[in-house]
Design a protein around this motif. Sequence first.
Motif, PDB file in Angstrom:
ATOM      1  N   ALA A  64       0.775  -1.076   0.109  1.00 53.41           N
ATOM      2  CA  ALA A  64       0.015   0.138   0.017  1.00 53.41           C
ATOM      3  C   ALA A  64       0.891   1.015  -0.162  1.00 53.41           C
ATOM      4  O   ALA A  64       1.879   1.261   0.623  1.00 53.41           O
ATOM      5  CB  ALA A  64      -0.857   0.018   1.216  1.00 53.41           C
ATOM      6  N   ASP A  65       0.568   2.033  -0.806  1.00 56.71           N
ATOM      7  CA  ASP A  65       1.250   3.612  -0.781  1.00 56.71           C
ATOM      8  C   ASP A  65       0.161   4.579   0.309  1.00 56.71           C
ATOM      9  O   ASP A  65      -1.033   4.571  -0.102  1.00 56.71           O
ATOM     10  CB  ASP A  65       1.122   3.911  -2.159  1.00 56.71           C
ATOM     11  CG  ASP A  65       2.192   3.355  -3.038  1.00 56.71           C
ATOM     12  OD1 ASP A  65       3.144   2.790  -2.411  1.00 56.71           O
ATOM     13  OD2 ASP A  65       1.853   3.198  -4.299  1.00 56.71           O
ATOM     14  N   TRP A  66       0.874   5.089   1.086  1.00 58.72           N
ATOM     15  CA  TRP A  66       0.318   5.859   2.276  1.00 58.72           C
ATOM     16  C   TRP A  66       0.506   7.296   1.993  1.00 58.72           C
ATOM     17  O   TRP A  66       1.335   7.487   1.379  1.00 58.72           O
ATOM     18  CB  TRP A  66       0.571   5.212   3.617  1.00 58.72           C
ATOM     19  CG  TRP A  66       0.002   4.001   4.081  1.00 58.72           C
ATOM     20  CD1 TRP A  66      -0.966   3.368   3.304  1.00 58.72           C
ATOM     21  CD2 TRP A  66       0.261   3.267   5.068  1.00 58.72           C
ATOM     22  NE1 TRP A  66      -1.082   2.235   4.137  1.00 58.72           N
ATOM     23  CE2 TRP A  66      -0.318   2.166   5.149  1.00 58.72           C
ATOM     24  CE3 TRP A  66       1.238   3.753   6.237  1.00 58.72           C
ATOM     25  CZ2 TRP A  66      -0.421   1.199   6.217  1.00 58.72           C
ATOM     26  CZ3 TRP A  66       1.464   2.771   7.201  1.00 58.72           C
ATOM     27  CH2 TRP A  66       0.462   1.730   7.416  1.00 58.72           C
ATOM     28  N   HIS A  67      -0.397   8.034   2.263  1.00 57.78           N
ATOM     29  CA  HIS A  67      -0.160   9.718   2.065  1.00 57.78           C
ATOM     30  C   HIS A  67      -0.569  10.210   3.210  1.00 57.78           C
ATOM     31  O   HIS A  67      -0.770   9.704   4.407  1.00 57.78           O
ATOM     32  CB  HIS A  67      -1.301  10.028   0.859  1.00 57.78           C
ATOM     33  CG  HIS A  67      -1.052   9.237  -0.390  1.00 57.78           C
ATOM     34  ND1 HIS A  67      -0.026   9.732  -1.218  1.00 57.78           N
ATOM     35  CD2 HIS A  67      -1.650   8.227  -0.823  1.00 57.78           C
ATOM     36  CE1 HIS A  67      -0.061   8.968  -2.128  1.00 57.78           C
ATOM     37  NE2 HIS A  67      -0.856   7.849  -2.106  1.00 57.78           N
ATOM     38  N   GLN A  68      -0.400  11.612   3.452  1.00 58.44           N
ATOM     39  CA  GLN A  68      -0.523  12.357   4.567  1.00 58.44           C
ATOM     40  C   GLN A  68      -1.979  12.259   5.358  1.00 58.44           C
ATOM     41  O   GLN A  68      -1.956  12.657   6.422  1.00 58.44           O
ATOM     42  CB  GLN A  68      -0.224  13.650   4.596  1.00 58.44           C
ATOM     43  CG  GLN A  68      -1.115  14.657   3.754  1.00 58.44           C
ATOM     44  CD  GLN A  68      -0.719  15.883   3.130  1.00 58.44           C
ATOM     45  OE1 GLN A  68       0.819  16.122   3.176  1.00 58.44           O
ATOM     46  NE2 GLN A  68      -1.439  17.049   3.331  1.00 58.44           N
ATOM     47  N   ALA A  69      -3.010  11.628   4.913  1.00 53.93           N
ATOM     48  CA  ALA A  69      -4.371  11.582   5.436  1.00 53.93           C
ATOM     49  C   ALA A  69      -4.294  10.262   6.184  1.00 53.93           C
ATOM     50  O   ALA A  69      -5.292  10.152   7.016  1.00 53.93           O
ATOM     51  CB  ALA A  69      -5.167  11.713   4.284  1.00 53.93           C
ATOM     52  N   VAL A  70      -3.316   9.670   6.156  1.00 53.07           N
ATOM     53  CA  VAL A  70      -3.307   8.327   7.097  1.00 53.07           C
ATOM     54  C   VAL A  70      -2.944   8.707   8.551  1.00 53.07           C
ATOM     55  O   VAL A  70      -2.178   9.574   8.942  1.00 53.07           O
ATOM     56  CB  VAL A  70      -2.078   7.191   6.709  1.00 53.07           C
ATOM     57  CG1 VAL A  70      -1.904   6.142   7.682  1.00 53.07           C
ATOM     58  CG2 VAL A  70      -2.424   6.809   5.261  1.00 53.07           C
ATOM     59  N   SER A  71      -3.607   8.260   9.547  1.00 54.83           N
ATOM     60  CA  SER A  71      -3.628   8.699  10.890  1.00 54.83           C
ATOM     61  C   SER A  71      -2.309   8.410  11.457  1.00 54.83           C
ATOM     62  O   SER A  71      -1.446   7.456  11.143  1.00 54.83           O
ATOM     63  CB  SER A  71      -4.835   7.971  11.783  1.00 54.83           C
ATOM     64  OG  SER A  71      -4.542   6.666  11.985  1.00 54.83           O
ATOM     65  N   ALA A  72      -2.125   8.929  12.774  1.00 55.18           N
ATOM     66  CA  ALA A  72      -0.791   8.538  13.423  1.00 55.18           C
ATOM     67  C   ALA A  72      -1.126   7.023  14.043  1.00 55.18           C
ATOM     68  O   ALA A  72      -2.053   6.450  14.037  1.00 55.18           O
ATOM     69  CB  ALA A  72      -0.595   9.619  14.794  1.00 55.18           C
ATOM     70  N   ASN A  73       0.152   6.348  14.287  1.00 53.60           N
ATOM     71  CA  ASN A  73       0.097   5.111  14.729  1.00 53.60           C
ATOM     72  C   ASN A  73      -0.646   4.322  13.710  1.00 53.60           C
ATOM     73  O   ASN A  73      -1.638   3.782  14.166  1.00 53.60           O
ATOM     74  CB  ASN A  73      -0.278   4.919  16.057  1.00 53.60           C
ATOM     75  CG  ASN A  73       0.374   5.995  17.032  1.00 53.60           C
ATOM     76  OD1 ASN A  73       1.825   5.926  16.844  1.00 53.60           O
ATOM     77  ND2 ASN A  73      -0.091   6.687  17.924  1.00 53.60           N
ATOM     78  N   PRO A  74      -0.599   4.093  12.327  1.00 54.27           N
ATOM     79  CA  PRO A  74      -1.545   3.676  11.656  1.00 54.27           C
ATOM     80  C   PRO A  74      -1.653   2.197  11.833  1.00 54.27           C
ATOM     81  O   PRO A  74      -0.605   1.287  12.148  1.00 54.27           O
ATOM     82  CB  PRO A  74      -0.685   3.810  10.316  1.00 54.27           C
ATOM     83  CG  PRO A  74       0.681   4.037  10.569  1.00 54.27           C
ATOM     84  CD  PRO A  74       0.615   4.593  11.751  1.00 54.27           C
ATOM     85  N   PHE A  75      -2.828   1.479  11.659  1.00 51.84           N
ATOM     86  CA  PHE A  75      -3.200   0.172  12.020  1.00 51.84           C
ATOM     87  C   PHE A  75      -3.739  -0.552  10.845  1.00 51.84           C
ATOM     88  O   PHE A  75      -4.350   0.308   9.857  1.00 51.84           O
ATOM     89  CB  PHE A  75      -4.353   0.213  13.108  1.00 51.84           C
ATOM     90  CG  PHE A  75      -5.234  -0.960  13.247  1.00 51.84           C
ATOM     91  CD1 PHE A  75      -4.558  -1.990  13.990  1.00 51.84           C
ATOM     92  CD2 PHE A  75      -6.349  -1.379  12.448  1.00 51.84           C
ATOM     93  CE1 PHE A  75      -5.163  -3.150  14.109  1.00 51.84           C
ATOM     94  CE2 PHE A  75      -6.748  -2.483  12.797  1.00 51.84           C
ATOM     95  CZ  PHE A  75      -6.277  -3.646  13.286  1.00 51.84           C
ATOM     96  N   SER A  76      -3.228  -1.583  10.489  1.00 52.76           N
ATOM     97  CA  SER A  76      -3.765  -2.361   9.323  1.00 52.76           C
ATOM     98  C   SER A  76      -4.209  -3.795   9.732  1.00 52.76           C
ATOM     99  O   SER A  76      -3.588  -4.397  10.295  1.00 52.76           O
ATOM    100  CB  SER A  76      -2.469  -2.351   8.289  1.00 52.76           C
ATOM    101  OG  SER A  76      -2.088  -1.174   7.720  1.00 52.76           O
ATOM    102  N   SER A  77      -5.150  -4.115   9.063  1.00 56.58           N
ATOM    103  CA  SER A  77      -5.681  -5.659   9.107  1.00 56.58           C
ATOM    104  C   SER A  77      -6.160  -5.954   7.705  1.00 56.58           C
ATOM    105  O   SER A  77      -6.747  -5.276   7.035  1.00 56.58           O
ATOM    106  CB  SER A  77      -7.000  -5.651  10.049  1.00 56.58           C
ATOM    107  OG  SER A  77      -7.648  -6.651  10.024  1.00 56.58           O
TER     108      SER A  77
END
Length: 109
Positions: A64-77
Amino acid sequence: MANSDRVKVRIPPKAKKGEIIEIKTQLSHDMETGLRKDAAGRTIPRHIVTRFTCTWNGEPVISADWHQAVSANPFSSFFAVASASGKIKLTWFDENGEIFEYVHDILVD
């Protein structure tokens, strides 16, 4: 390569062949957007994770490519099909060149 002490992961230690398993991850990271200001009014520099990957025995499971809209302490499932025993490798790349990595051994019978 950054230490994995900033990573929380929940992956089963074993699975049956063909079973669908859930992989949960969380990275302790501020994900600073570069839009906030500190108490003195100076802009806090942008510092985000830009890419996340998961491989199973070297074969890609998800990226996944993430951008600045991803929250702090990113969680993925996400889910994966247990195909063979081996290593599940999770990797996060931030834009400052830091790499956070976690490797998990799984037994598939």
